[in-house]
Design an enzyme around this catalytic site. Structure first.
Site, PDB file in Angstrom:
ATOM      1  N   SER A 215      84.962  71.305  34.573  1.00 31.22           N
ATOM      2  CA  SER A 215      85.226  71.390  33.342  1.00 31.22           C
ATOM      3  C   SER A 215      84.457  70.164  32.759  1.00 31.22           C
ATOM      4  CB  SER A 215      86.420  71.496  33.047  1.00 31.22           C
ATOM      5  OG  SER A 215      87.448  70.516  33.860  1.00 31.22           O
TER       6      SER A 215
ATOM      7  N   LYS B 287      86.031  61.494  30.341  1.00 32.54           N
ATOM      8  CA  LYS B 287      86.301  62.926  29.626  1.00 32.54           C
ATOM      9  C   LYS B 287      86.751  62.659  28.792  1.00 32.54           C
ATOM     10  CE  LYS B 287      87.460  67.907  32.301  1.00 32.54           C
ATOM     11  NZ  LYS B 287      87.703  67.831  33.485  1.00 32.54           N
TER      12      LYS B 287
ATOM     13  N   SER C 169      86.394  70.553  38.754  1.00 33.46           N
ATOM     14  CA  SER C 169      85.315  70.480  38.117  1.00 33.46           C
ATOM     15  C   SER C 169      85.127  68.862  38.135  1.00 33.46           C
ATOM     16  CB  SER C 169      86.726  69.722  36.489  1.00 33.46           C
ATOM     17  OG  SER C 169      86.865  71.270  36.990  1.00 33.46           O
TER      18      SER C 169
HETATM   19  N1  GLN Z   1      87.038  76.189  37.627  1.00 32.94           N
HETATM   20  C1  GLN Z   1      88.216  75.822  38.575  1.00 32.94           C
HETATM   21  C2  GLN Z   1      89.691  76.014  36.677  1.00 32.94           C
HETATM   22  O1  GLN Z   1      88.998  76.739  36.202  1.00 32.94           O
HETATM   23  C3  GLN Z   1      88.809  74.257  38.496  1.00 32.94           C
HETATM   24  C4  GLN Z   1      89.154  73.058  37.341  1.00 32.94           C
HETATM   25  C5  GLN Z   1      89.180  72.001  36.909  1.00 32.94           C
HETATM   26  O2  GLN Z   1      89.032  71.059  38.487  1.00 32.94           O
HETATM   27  N2  GLN Z   1      89.491  71.356  36.195  1.00 32.94           N
HETATM   28  O3  GLN Z   1      90.191  75.315  37.040  1.00 32.94           O
END
Ligand code: GLN
Length: 485
Positions: free
Chosen positions: A153, A78, A177
Protein backbone atom coordinates in the site's frame (compact mmCIF):
# COMPACT_ATOMS: atom_id res chain seq x y z
CA UNK A 1 23.59 15.75 -11.10
CA UNK A 2 20.66 17.57 -9.52
CA UNK A 3 20.61 17.80 -5.74
CA UNK A 4 17.40 15.75 -5.48
CA UNK A 5 19.27 12.80 -7.01
CA UNK A 6 21.72 12.60 -4.11
CA UNK A 7 21.70 9.88 -1.50
CA UNK A 8 21.42 10.97 2.12
CA UNK A 9 25.08 10.15 2.65
CA UNK A 10 26.18 12.31 -0.29
CA UNK A 11 23.90 15.19 0.70
CA UNK A 12 25.07 14.92 4.32
CA UNK A 13 28.68 15.56 3.30
CA UNK A 14 27.78 18.51 1.07
CA UNK A 15 25.48 20.06 3.68
CA UNK A 16 28.02 19.60 6.48
CA UNK A 17 30.78 21.17 4.38
CA UNK A 18 28.53 24.07 3.41
CA UNK A 19 28.69 23.19 -0.30
CA UNK A 20 24.90 22.78 -0.43
CA UNK A 21 22.14 24.40 1.61
CA UNK A 22 19.01 22.72 2.89
CA UNK A 23 17.02 25.36 1.00
CA UNK A 24 18.71 24.44 -2.30
CA UNK A 25 18.16 20.75 -1.70
CA UNK A 26 14.52 21.27 -0.73
CA UNK A 27 13.91 23.46 -3.77
CA UNK A 28 15.39 20.80 -6.05
CA UNK A 29 13.01 18.19 -4.61
CA UNK A 30 9.99 20.50 -4.80
CA UNK A 31 10.82 21.29 -8.41
CA UNK A 32 11.03 17.59 -9.23
CA UNK A 33 7.65 17.01 -7.59
CA UNK A 34 6.18 19.90 -9.55
CA UNK A 35 7.53 18.55 -12.84
CA UNK A 36 6.61 14.91 -12.34
CA UNK A 37 3.82 14.46 -9.92
CA UNK A 38 1.07 15.31 -12.38
CA UNK A 39 2.03 12.02 -14.00
CA UNK A 40 3.27 9.86 -11.13
CA UNK A 41 0.78 11.04 -8.49
CA UNK A 42 2.93 9.98 -5.58
CA UNK A 43 1.78 12.82 -3.30
CA UNK A 44 -1.63 13.57 -1.83
CA UNK A 45 -0.37 16.75 -0.18
CA UNK A 46 2.69 18.84 -0.98
CA UNK A 47 3.55 21.37 1.72
CA UNK A 48 6.05 23.61 -0.03
CA UNK A 49 5.78 26.57 2.35
CA UNK A 50 6.22 24.49 5.47
CA UNK A 51 9.09 22.57 3.83
CA UNK A 52 10.93 25.76 2.93
CA UNK A 53 10.43 27.06 6.47
CA UNK A 54 11.88 23.83 7.85
CA UNK A 55 14.79 24.08 5.40
CA UNK A 56 15.52 27.60 6.58
CA UNK A 57 15.59 26.40 10.17
CA UNK A 58 17.87 23.49 9.17
CA UNK A 59 20.30 25.86 7.48
CA UNK A 60 20.48 27.95 10.63
CA UNK A 61 21.19 24.85 12.72
CA UNK A 62 23.84 23.75 10.22
CA UNK A 63 25.49 27.15 10.36
CA UNK A 64 25.70 26.88 14.13
CA UNK A 65 27.63 23.66 13.67
CA UNK A 66 24.81 21.30 14.64
CA UNK A 67 25.14 17.80 13.12
CA UNK A 68 22.11 15.55 13.57
CA UNK A 69 21.52 12.48 11.38
CA UNK A 70 18.92 13.94 9.03
CA UNK A 71 19.60 17.65 9.32
CA UNK A 72 18.48 19.29 6.08
CA UNK A 73 17.35 16.06 4.39
CA UNK A 74 14.00 16.28 2.51
CA UNK A 75 11.59 13.35 2.70
CA UNK A 76 8.03 12.23 2.07
CA UNK A 77 5.72 10.61 4.62
CA UNK A 78 2.96 8.08 3.96
CA UNK A 79 -0.40 9.71 4.52
CA UNK A 80 -1.40 7.33 7.30
CA UNK A 81 1.15 8.78 9.73
CA UNK A 82 -0.11 11.77 11.68
CA UNK A 83 1.53 15.10 10.94
CA UNK A 84 0.61 18.07 13.12
CA UNK A 85 -0.88 20.87 11.08
CA UNK A 86 -0.70 18.94 7.79
CA UNK A 87 -3.61 16.90 6.45
CA UNK A 88 -3.60 13.14 7.10
CA UNK A 89 -6.22 11.33 5.04
CA UNK A 90 -5.20 7.64 4.98
CA UNK A 91 -6.29 8.05 1.31
CA UNK A 92 -9.89 7.79 2.52
CA UNK A 93 -12.92 10.00 1.95
CA UNK A 94 -13.53 9.40 5.64
CA UNK A 95 -10.67 11.76 6.52
CA UNK A 96 -10.69 14.09 3.56
CA UNK A 97 -9.97 17.19 5.65
CA UNK A 98 -8.53 15.70 8.79
CA UNK A 99 -5.70 17.61 10.43
CA UNK A 100 -4.07 15.77 13.30
CA UNK A 101 -3.42 17.64 16.54
CA UNK A 102 -0.04 15.96 17.06
CA UNK A 103 2.82 14.22 15.23
CA UNK A 104 3.31 10.47 15.11
CA UNK A 105 6.40 9.51 17.13
CA UNK A 106 8.33 8.66 13.94
CA UNK A 107 7.45 12.04 12.46
CA UNK A 108 8.54 13.75 15.67
CA UNK A 109 11.80 11.83 15.60
CA UNK A 110 12.71 12.66 12.00
CA UNK A 111 11.81 16.30 12.58
CA UNK A 112 14.02 16.43 15.67
CA UNK A 113 16.82 14.87 13.61
CA UNK A 114 16.37 17.75 11.16
CA UNK A 115 14.49 16.12 8.27
CA UNK A 116 12.30 18.28 6.06
CA UNK A 117 8.82 17.00 5.24
CA UNK A 118 7.91 17.79 1.64
CA UNK A 119 4.49 16.19 1.67
CA UNK A 120 2.31 13.17 2.26
CA UNK A 121 2.18 10.17 -0.04
CA UNK A 122 -0.62 8.19 -1.59
CA UNK A 123 -1.59 4.71 -0.40
CA UNK A 124 -4.34 2.16 -0.61
CA UNK A 125 -7.12 3.43 1.66
CA UNK A 126 -6.14 2.71 5.28
CA UNK A 127 -3.23 0.66 3.84
CA UNK A 128 -5.53 -2.09 2.55
CA UNK A 129 -4.03 -3.29 -0.70
CA UNK A 130 -1.03 -4.08 -2.84
CA UNK A 131 -1.29 -1.61 -5.72
CA UNK A 132 -2.29 1.85 -4.39
CA UNK A 133 -5.40 1.55 -6.56
CA UNK A 134 -7.63 1.45 -3.47
CA UNK A 135 -6.89 5.10 -2.78
CA UNK A 136 -10.00 7.31 -2.76
CA UNK A 137 -7.90 9.86 -4.66
CA UNK A 138 -6.84 7.73 -7.64
CA UNK A 139 -3.85 5.45 -8.16
CA UNK A 140 -0.15 6.27 -8.10
CA UNK A 141 1.73 5.37 -11.28
CA UNK A 142 4.96 3.37 -11.38
CA UNK A 143 7.77 5.73 -12.49
CA UNK A 144 9.35 2.92 -14.54
CA UNK A 145 6.18 2.53 -16.61
CA UNK A 146 3.30 4.90 -15.93
CA UNK A 147 0.73 2.35 -17.10
CA UNK A 148 1.71 0.07 -14.21
CA UNK A 149 1.10 0.09 -10.45
CA UNK A 150 3.88 1.06 -8.04
CA UNK A 151 2.77 -1.69 -5.66
CA UNK A 152 1.15 -0.95 -2.36
CA UNK A 153 0.00 0.00 0.00
CA UNK A 154 2.92 2.44 0.38
CA UNK A 155 3.04 3.01 -3.41
CA UNK A 156 3.38 6.80 -3.20
CA UNK A 157 6.41 6.61 -0.91
CA UNK A 158 8.14 4.04 -3.14
CA UNK A 159 7.41 6.00 -6.33
CA UNK A 160 8.59 9.22 -4.67
CA UNK A 161 12.00 7.75 -3.81
CA UNK A 162 12.33 5.96 -7.17
CA UNK A 163 11.72 9.17 -9.11
CA UNK A 164 14.06 11.25 -6.91
CA UNK A 165 11.34 13.50 -5.51
CA UNK A 166 12.91 13.06 -2.08
CA UNK A 167 15.94 11.44 -0.45
CA UNK A 168 13.94 8.98 1.64
CA UNK A 169 10.36 8.23 2.58
CA UNK A 170 8.51 6.70 5.49
CA UNK A 171 6.06 3.91 4.81
CA UNK A 172 4.22 1.26 6.75
CA UNK A 173 4.19 -2.49 6.33
CA UNK A 174 1.49 -4.68 7.83
CA UNK A 175 1.71 -7.56 5.38
CA UNK A 176 4.12 -6.41 2.70
CA UNK A 177 3.31 -2.76 2.07
CA UNK A 178 6.91 -1.57 2.13
CA UNK A 179 8.65 -4.57 0.63
CA UNK A 180 6.44 -5.14 -2.42
CA UNK A 181 6.37 -1.48 -3.61
CA UNK A 182 10.13 -1.28 -2.99
CA UNK A 183 10.53 -4.26 -5.33
CA UNK A 184 8.17 -2.85 -7.99
CA UNK A 185 9.85 0.59 -7.94
CA UNK A 186 13.49 -0.49 -7.65
CA UNK A 187 14.33 1.03 -4.27
CA UNK A 188 15.35 -0.30 -0.84
CA UNK A 189 12.45 -0.95 1.53
CA UNK A 190 12.90 -2.05 5.13
CA UNK A 191 10.11 -3.42 7.30
CA UNK A 192 11.59 -3.58 10.78
CA UNK A 193 10.97 -6.08 13.55
CA UNK A 194 7.59 -5.52 15.21
CA UNK A 195 8.43 -3.37 18.24
CA UNK A 196 11.62 -1.73 16.94
CA UNK A 197 9.79 1.40 15.79
CA UNK A 198 6.90 3.15 17.54
CA UNK A 199 3.41 2.91 16.06
CA UNK A 200 2.12 5.88 18.03
CA UNK A 201 0.37 8.19 15.58
CA UNK A 202 0.08 5.55 12.88
CA UNK A 203 -3.58 4.94 12.08
CA UNK A 204 -4.01 1.32 13.06
CA UNK A 205 -4.82 -1.29 10.47
CA UNK A 206 -3.74 -4.63 11.98
CA UNK A 207 -2.30 -3.61 15.33
CA UNK A 208 -0.51 -6.93 15.82
CA UNK A 209 1.51 -6.67 12.60
CA UNK A 210 1.62 -2.93 11.76
CA UNK A 211 5.15 -1.53 11.46
CA UNK A 212 6.64 1.77 10.30
CA UNK A 213 9.67 1.50 8.04
CA UNK A 214 11.89 3.14 5.48
CA UNK A 215 12.26 3.59 1.73
CA UNK A 216 15.71 4.76 0.67
CA UNK A 217 18.17 4.66 -2.21
CA UNK A 218 20.89 2.59 -0.49
CA UNK A 219 21.36 0.21 2.44
CA UNK A 220 23.48 2.85 4.18
CA UNK A 221 20.73 5.45 3.94
CA UNK A 222 18.16 2.92 5.13
CA UNK A 223 20.27 2.20 8.21
CA UNK A 224 20.61 5.88 9.05
CA UNK A 225 16.87 6.59 8.88
CA UNK A 226 15.91 3.38 10.66
CA UNK A 227 18.30 4.15 13.47
CA UNK A 228 16.78 7.60 13.83
CA UNK A 229 13.21 6.31 14.14
CA UNK A 230 13.89 3.17 16.23
CA UNK A 231 13.74 2.78 19.98
CA UNK A 232 11.48 2.69 23.01
CA UNK A 233 8.44 4.93 23.08
CA UNK A 234 6.42 5.16 26.24
CA UNK A 235 3.37 5.93 24.08
CA UNK A 236 3.60 2.51 22.40
CA UNK A 237 3.98 -0.24 24.95
CA UNK A 238 4.84 -2.81 22.28
CA UNK A 239 8.14 -1.03 21.56
CA UNK A 240 11.25 -2.68 22.87
CA UNK A 241 14.25 -1.08 24.57
CA UNK A 242 16.30 -2.01 21.49
CA UNK A 243 17.57 0.82 19.34
CA UNK A 244 19.04 -0.18 16.02
CA UNK A 245 22.81 -0.62 16.13
CA UNK A 246 24.60 -1.39 12.92
CA UNK A 247 28.11 -1.78 11.76
CA UNK A 248 29.10 -2.35 8.15
CA UNK A 249 31.74 -5.01 7.62
CA UNK A 250 33.69 -5.69 4.49
CA UNK A 251 32.89 -9.32 3.96
CA UNK A 252 30.11 -11.83 4.41
CA UNK A 253 32.45 -14.53 5.72
CA UNK A 254 30.71 -16.75 8.23
CA UNK A 255 27.21 -15.57 7.24
CA UNK A 256 24.79 -18.40 6.60
CA UNK A 257 21.97 -17.73 4.17
CA UNK A 258 18.92 -19.98 3.97
CA UNK A 259 17.04 -20.54 0.72
CA UNK A 260 13.55 -21.83 1.56
CA UNK A 261 12.32 -24.16 -1.16
CA UNK A 262 8.66 -23.26 -0.54
CA UNK A 263 9.30 -19.78 -1.96
CA UNK A 264 10.36 -21.13 -5.34
CA UNK A 265 6.91 -22.19 -6.48
CA UNK A 266 5.33 -22.59 -9.92
CA UNK A 267 3.73 -19.14 -9.73
CA UNK A 268 7.19 -17.57 -9.55
CA UNK A 269 8.16 -15.87 -12.81
CA UNK A 270 11.15 -17.63 -14.42
CA UNK A 271 13.17 -14.46 -14.87
CA UNK A 272 12.51 -13.31 -11.32
CA UNK A 273 13.69 -16.72 -10.15
CA UNK A 274 16.88 -16.34 -12.16
CA UNK A 275 17.54 -12.93 -10.64
CA UNK A 276 17.20 -14.32 -7.10
CA UNK A 277 19.55 -17.17 -8.01
CA UNK A 278 22.10 -14.76 -9.45
CA UNK A 279 21.94 -12.58 -6.33
CA UNK A 280 22.45 -15.66 -4.18
CA UNK A 281 25.47 -16.64 -6.25
CA UNK A 282 26.99 -13.19 -5.78
CA UNK A 283 26.45 -13.37 -2.03
CA UNK A 284 28.27 -16.69 -2.09
CA UNK A 285 31.18 -15.04 -3.87
CA UNK A 286 31.23 -12.45 -1.09
CA UNK A 287 31.85 -15.22 1.41
CA UNK A 288 28.38 -16.28 2.53
CA UNK A 289 27.38 -19.90 2.84
CA UNK A 290 24.11 -20.92 1.14
CA UNK A 291 21.96 -23.57 2.78
CA UNK A 292 18.70 -24.96 1.46
CA UNK A 293 16.00 -24.84 4.12
CA UNK A 294 12.31 -25.66 4.41
CA UNK A 295 9.44 -23.55 5.77
CA UNK A 296 6.54 -25.95 5.13
CA UNK A 297 3.75 -23.75 6.52
CA UNK A 298 4.50 -20.91 4.09
CA UNK A 299 1.38 -21.69 2.04
CA UNK A 300 -0.87 -21.05 5.06
CA UNK A 301 0.46 -17.54 5.67
CA UNK A 302 -1.85 -15.72 3.24
CA UNK A 303 -5.05 -17.48 4.43
CA UNK A 304 -4.16 -16.85 8.10
CA UNK A 305 -3.23 -13.25 7.36
CA UNK A 306 -6.55 -12.63 5.61
CA UNK A 307 -8.46 -13.80 8.68
CA UNK A 308 -6.36 -11.95 11.25
CA UNK A 309 -6.06 -8.71 9.29
CA UNK A 310 -9.77 -8.15 8.57
CA UNK A 311 -10.59 -9.11 12.16
CA UNK A 312 -8.34 -6.39 13.52
CA UNK A 313 -9.38 -3.98 10.76
CA UNK A 314 -13.06 -4.39 11.61
CA UNK A 315 -12.30 -3.43 15.17
CA UNK A 316 -9.83 -0.62 14.41
CA UNK A 317 -12.09 1.04 11.85
CA UNK A 318 -15.03 1.08 14.27
CA UNK A 319 -13.80 4.45 15.57
CA UNK A 320 -14.75 6.08 12.28
CA UNK A 321 -18.40 6.55 13.12
CA UNK A 322 -18.93 10.12 11.99
CA UNK A 323 -19.08 11.27 15.61
CA UNK A 324 -15.65 10.82 17.16
CA UNK A 325 -13.82 10.56 13.87
CA UNK A 326 -14.57 10.69 10.20
CA UNK A 327 -17.03 11.99 7.70
CA UNK A 328 -20.44 12.87 9.14
CA UNK A 329 -23.51 12.29 6.99
CA UNK A 330 -25.83 15.25 6.57
CA UNK A 331 -27.93 15.36 9.76
CA UNK A 332 -31.04 16.94 8.28
CA UNK A 333 -32.03 13.96 6.22
CA UNK A 334 -31.41 11.42 8.94
CA UNK A 335 -34.06 9.90 11.20
CA UNK A 336 -32.09 8.01 13.83
CA UNK A 337 -28.58 7.23 15.09
CA UNK A 338 -28.37 3.87 13.30
CA UNK A 339 -29.09 5.51 10.00
CA UNK A 340 -26.52 8.17 10.81
CA UNK A 341 -23.79 5.54 11.35
CA UNK A 342 -24.83 3.65 8.23
CA UNK A 343 -24.78 6.73 6.04
CA UNK A 344 -21.55 8.13 7.46
CA UNK A 345 -19.67 4.84 7.15
CA UNK A 346 -21.30 4.03 3.84
CA UNK A 347 -20.14 7.32 2.33
CA UNK A 348 -16.74 7.44 4.00
CA UNK A 349 -15.31 3.97 3.35
CA UNK A 350 -14.31 2.62 -0.05
CA UNK A 351 -15.12 -0.92 -1.26
CA UNK A 352 -11.99 -2.66 0.10
CA UNK A 353 -12.35 -1.20 3.59
CA UNK A 354 -16.00 -2.31 3.58
CA UNK A 355 -15.03 -5.79 2.40
CA UNK A 356 -12.50 -6.12 5.24
CA UNK A 357 -14.93 -4.85 7.85
CA UNK A 358 -17.46 -7.47 6.73
CA UNK A 359 -14.92 -10.30 6.55
CA UNK A 360 -13.52 -9.43 9.96
CA UNK A 361 -16.88 -9.03 11.64
CA UNK A 362 -17.85 -12.43 10.27
CA UNK A 363 -14.63 -14.12 11.42
CA UNK A 364 -15.03 -12.71 14.93
CA UNK A 365 -18.71 -13.49 15.34
CA UNK A 366 -20.03 -16.13 17.75
CA UNK A 367 -19.89 -19.55 16.17
CA UNK A 368 -17.19 -18.62 13.64
CA UNK A 369 -14.61 -17.21 16.02
CA UNK A 370 -13.10 -20.63 16.87
CA UNK A 371 -13.32 -21.96 13.35
CA UNK A 372 -11.62 -18.96 11.75
CA UNK A 373 -9.96 -16.50 14.08
CA UNK A 374 -8.58 -18.97 16.63
CA UNK A 375 -7.48 -21.34 13.91
CA UNK A 376 -5.67 -18.54 12.09
CA UNK A 377 -3.88 -17.63 15.33
CA UNK A 378 -2.78 -21.25 15.70
CA UNK A 379 -1.39 -21.20 12.17
CA UNK A 380 0.38 -17.96 12.99
CA UNK A 381 2.04 -19.59 16.02
CA UNK A 382 3.25 -22.44 13.78
CA UNK A 383 4.69 -20.02 11.24
CA UNK A 384 6.51 -18.15 14.00
CA UNK A 385 7.96 -21.37 15.42
CA UNK A 386 9.09 -22.47 12.00
CA UNK A 387 11.06 -19.26 11.50
CA UNK A 388 12.60 -19.55 14.98
CA UNK A 389 13.74 -23.08 14.13
CA UNK A 390 15.16 -21.97 10.77
CA UNK A 391 17.15 -19.17 12.39
CA UNK A 392 18.93 -21.71 14.59
CA UNK A 393 20.84 -22.73 11.46
CA UNK A 394 21.00 -19.61 9.31
CA UNK A 395 21.52 -15.86 9.85
CA UNK A 396 19.43 -14.64 6.93
CA UNK A 397 16.74 -16.07 4.69
CA UNK A 398 16.64 -14.92 1.09
CA UNK A 399 13.52 -15.09 -1.11
CA UNK A 400 11.93 -13.25 -4.01
CA UNK A 401 9.98 -10.21 -2.74
CA UNK A 402 7.19 -10.67 -5.28
CA UNK A 403 6.50 -13.51 -7.74
CA UNK A 404 6.57 -11.00 -10.63
CA UNK A 405 7.26 -7.44 -11.73
CA UNK A 406 4.78 -4.55 -11.44
CA UNK A 407 1.44 -5.32 -13.11
CA UNK A 408 -0.79 -3.02 -15.14
CA UNK A 409 -3.11 -0.53 -13.48
CA UNK A 410 -6.59 -2.10 -13.60
CA UNK A 411 -5.32 -5.64 -14.15
CA UNK A 412 -6.19 -7.05 -10.71
CA UNK A 413 -8.28 -4.40 -9.08
CA UNK A 414 -11.58 -6.22 -9.58
CA UNK A 415 -10.25 -9.51 -8.27
CA UNK A 416 -9.58 -9.27 -4.52
CA UNK A 417 -8.26 -12.84 -4.33
CA UNK A 418 -5.60 -12.18 -6.96
CA UNK A 419 -4.66 -9.02 -5.08
CA UNK A 420 -4.40 -10.92 -1.78
CA UNK A 421 -2.08 -13.44 -3.44
CA UNK A 422 0.35 -10.59 -4.06
CA UNK A 423 1.39 -11.09 -0.44
CA UNK A 424 2.44 -14.68 -0.92
CA UNK A 425 6.12 -14.14 0.06
CA UNK A 426 5.41 -11.34 2.50
CA UNK A 427 2.67 -12.14 5.00
CA UNK A 428 4.56 -14.91 6.85
CA UNK A 429 7.28 -12.44 7.85
CA UNK A 430 4.62 -10.03 9.12
CA UNK A 431 2.75 -12.67 11.10
CA UNK A 432 6.05 -13.68 12.73
CA UNK A 433 6.99 -10.04 13.46
CA UNK A 434 10.37 -10.37 11.72
CA UNK A 435 12.39 -7.79 9.79
CA UNK A 436 12.24 -7.97 5.99
CA UNK A 437 14.35 -5.91 3.61
CA UNK A 438 13.68 -5.71 -0.13
CA UNK A 439 16.62 -4.56 -2.23
CA UNK A 440 16.91 -4.07 -5.99
CA UNK A 441 18.54 -7.08 -7.68
CA UNK A 442 17.79 -6.80 -11.40
CA UNK A 443 15.30 -6.01 -14.13
CA UNK A 444 12.83 -7.88 -16.29
CA UNK A 445 11.84 -6.02 -19.47
CA UNK A 446 12.94 -2.72 -17.95
CA UNK A 447 10.98 -3.26 -14.74
CA UNK A 448 12.74 -3.63 -11.37
CA UNK A 449 12.92 -6.88 -9.42
CA UNK A 450 13.70 -7.04 -5.72
CA UNK A 451 14.94 -9.79 -3.43
CA UNK A 452 13.74 -10.09 0.14
CA UNK A 453 16.18 -10.58 3.01
CA UNK A 454 14.53 -11.89 6.17
CA UNK A 455 16.18 -11.75 9.58
CA UNK A 456 15.47 -13.04 13.06
CA UNK A 457 13.95 -10.59 15.54
CA UNK A 458 15.92 -7.35 15.98
CA UNK A 459 18.58 -8.54 13.58
CA UNK A 460 18.18 -5.71 11.07
CA UNK A 461 21.92 -5.02 11.28
CA UNK A 462 22.75 -8.34 9.58
CA UNK A 463 20.36 -7.58 6.72
CA UNK A 464 21.75 -4.07 6.31
CA UNK A 465 25.32 -5.33 6.26
CA UNK A 466 24.51 -7.96 3.67
CA UNK A 467 22.75 -5.41 1.48
CA UNK A 468 25.63 -2.96 1.92
CA UNK A 469 28.12 -5.57 0.68
CA UNK A 470 25.86 -6.57 -2.21
CA UNK A 471 25.45 -2.94 -3.24
CA UNK A 472 29.21 -2.48 -3.32
CA UNK A 473 29.49 -4.99 -6.16
CA UNK A 474 26.21 -4.31 -8.00
CA UNK A 475 24.56 -1.18 -9.37
CA UNK A 476 20.89 -2.19 -9.54
CA UNK A 477 20.03 0.24 -6.75
CA UNK A 478 21.66 3.11 -8.65
CA UNK A 479 19.51 2.78 -11.75
CA UNK A 480 16.69 5.26 -12.04
CA UNK A 481 13.69 5.58 -14.35
CA UNK A 482 14.16 8.07 -17.19
CA UNK A 483 11.26 10.45 -16.84
CA UNK A 484 10.90 13.74 -18.61
CA UNK A 485 7.85 15.65 -19.76
N1 GLN B 1 -1.25 -6.28 0.69
C1 GLN B 1 -1.48 -6.43 2.09
C2 GLN B 1 -2.91 -6.15 2.43
O1 GLN B 1 -3.63 -5.76 1.59
C3 GLN B 1 -0.52 -5.63 2.86
C4 GLN B 1 -0.99 -4.32 3.32
C5 GLN B 1 -0.04 -3.63 4.23
O2 GLN B 1 1.06 -4.12 4.50
N2 GLN B 1 -0.47 -2.50 4.74
O3 GLN B 1 -3.33 -6.31 3.53
Amino acid sequence: MNANELTIKQARELLDRGDLTAIELTQACLLRIKELDRHVKACLTVCSDEALEMAKAADERLKKGERTSLLGIPCLVKDILLTKGIKTTAASKMLENYIAPYDATVVKKIKEAGAIILGKTNLDEFAHGASTENSAYGPTHNPWDLTRVPGGSSGGSAAGVASNMCLFALGTDTGGSIRQPASFCGVCGMKPTYGLVSRFGLMSMTSSTDTVGVFAKTAEDTALVLQTISGKDEKDLTTSETKLKYDFQDSLKGIKIGLPKEYFIDELDGEVKKIVEEATEQLKNLGAEIIEISLPNTKYAVPAYYIITPSEVSSNLARFDGVGFGLSANHEEIKNIKEFYQKSRGLGFGPEAKRRIMLGTYALSAGYYDAYYIKAQKVRAKIKEEFIEAFKNVDIIITPTSPHVAFKIGEKVDDPLQMYLEDIFLSGVSLAGLPGFSIPAGFKNGLPVGVQLIGSKFNEAVLLNLAYNYQKITNWHLQKPQLSF
